[in-house]
Design an enzyme around this catalytic site. Structure first.
Site, PDB file in Angstrom:
ATOM      1  N   GLU A   1       6.841  74.639  69.919  1.00  0.00           N
ATOM      2  CA  GLU A   1       6.587  73.463  70.808  1.00  0.00           C
ATOM      3  C   GLU A   1       7.236  74.084  71.825  1.00  0.00           C
ATOM      4  O   GLU A   1       8.347  74.044  72.452  1.00  0.00           O
ATOM      5  CB  GLU A   1       6.671  72.230  69.961  1.00  0.00           C
TER       6      GLU A   1
ATOM      7  N   HIS B   1      -2.414  76.548  72.226  1.00  0.00           N
ATOM      8  CA  HIS B   1      -3.158  75.440  71.573  1.00  0.00           C
ATOM      9  C   HIS B   1      -4.715  75.209  71.855  1.00  0.00           C
ATOM     10  O   HIS B   1      -5.079  75.640  71.132  1.00  0.00           O
ATOM     11  CB  HIS B   1      -2.490  73.806  71.609  1.00  0.00           C
TER      12      HIS B   1
ATOM     13  N   HIS C   1       2.409  75.494  71.884  1.00  0.00           N
ATOM     14  CA  HIS C   1       1.978  73.993  72.654  1.00  0.00           C
ATOM     15  C   HIS C   1       3.358  73.359  73.711  1.00  0.00           C
ATOM     16  O   HIS C   1       3.897  74.009  73.732  1.00  0.00           O
ATOM     17  CB  HIS C   1       2.399  72.728  71.777  1.00  0.00           C
TER      18      HIS C   1
ATOM     19  N   ASP D   1      -2.501  72.133  75.680  1.00  0.00           N
ATOM     20  CA  ASP D   1      -1.888  72.570  76.081  1.00  0.00           C
ATOM     21  C   ASP D   1      -1.999  73.587  75.408  1.00  0.00           C
ATOM     22  O   ASP D   1      -2.570  74.428  74.368  1.00  0.00           O
ATOM     23  CB  ASP D   1      -0.568  71.779  74.826  1.00  0.00           C
TER      24      ASP D   1
END
Length: 205
Positions: free
Chosen positions: A118, A154, A36, A164
């Protein structure tokens, strides 16, 4: 695998309350790595707000855009800062709340069998070399503990809903770093053998 507690020594630990137990045969069922991007406020880096969001401590008055985050309970297993620093919020043995409504290879609810990473960034800013290096190292470390078979963005598991890590994420750079790290340390070759990165592309291609 069962003796591993899911916390990696390469990451700084910052516990999130937003997680629960994985269903079924996990952690032996953890086969997917999801990438992400995130920044809070959008496009601003180096703030404490992402960690605060993932740990339930965010000050909703710190920026007008945070009003939309009220009541949101979300987390990721890992967060990679622009300088390559890795923070971990949830044991990889447990289910972090990062993927939302998602589907991969006919399976719904990717949170059940995925690890979320992330990257500090956005869809419109290139990622840093240090982030790719840290992501490759993290991928290899995770694969030494879990039967990961695929890496997806994602956007690939929630098409039309998420974008993303975005068009500026360099998948080829990531693949090359995985292979290079394995070449530099032959004991790691088995850690990436057969790993498919985005849409079933194997590492050997």
């Amino acid at each position: 695998m069962s003796s591993f507690d899911g916390w990696l020594p390469l990451a700084e630990r910052y516990d999130s309350p937003y997680f629960d137990a994985r269903p079924g045969a996990a952690p032996d069922d953890i086969t997917l790595l999801v990438i992400h991007n995130i920044s809070l406020p959008l496009g601003q880096f180096g703030t404490p707000h992402v960690s605060d969001l993932f740990t339930g401590r965010i000050d909703y008055n710190a920026d007008p855009s945070f009003a939309d985050l009220r009541g949101l309970k979300v987390s990721s297993h890992f967060f990679i800062r622009r300088d390559g620093r890795v923070i971990q919020y949830v044991s990889a043995n447990d289910r972090a709340w990062h993927a939302g409504v998602s589907r991969f290879c006919g399976r719904e609810k990717c949170n059940d069998f995925a690890i979320g990473v992330e990257l500090e960034g956005s869809d419109v800013v290139p990622f840093e070399a240090a982030q790719y290096d840290a992501l490759a190292a993290l991928t290899i470390a995770l694969r030494q503990h879990y039967p990961l078979t695929d890496v997806q963005g994602h956007e690939h598991i929630a098409p039309g809903r998420k974008t993303d890590p975005g068009p500026l994420f360099d998948w080829e750079c990531y693949r090359k770093l995985l292979n290079q790290k394995a070449l530099d340390e032959p004991a790691l070759v088995s850690a990436i053998a057969g790993l498919r990165v985005v849409k079933g592309v194997p590492q050997s291609q």
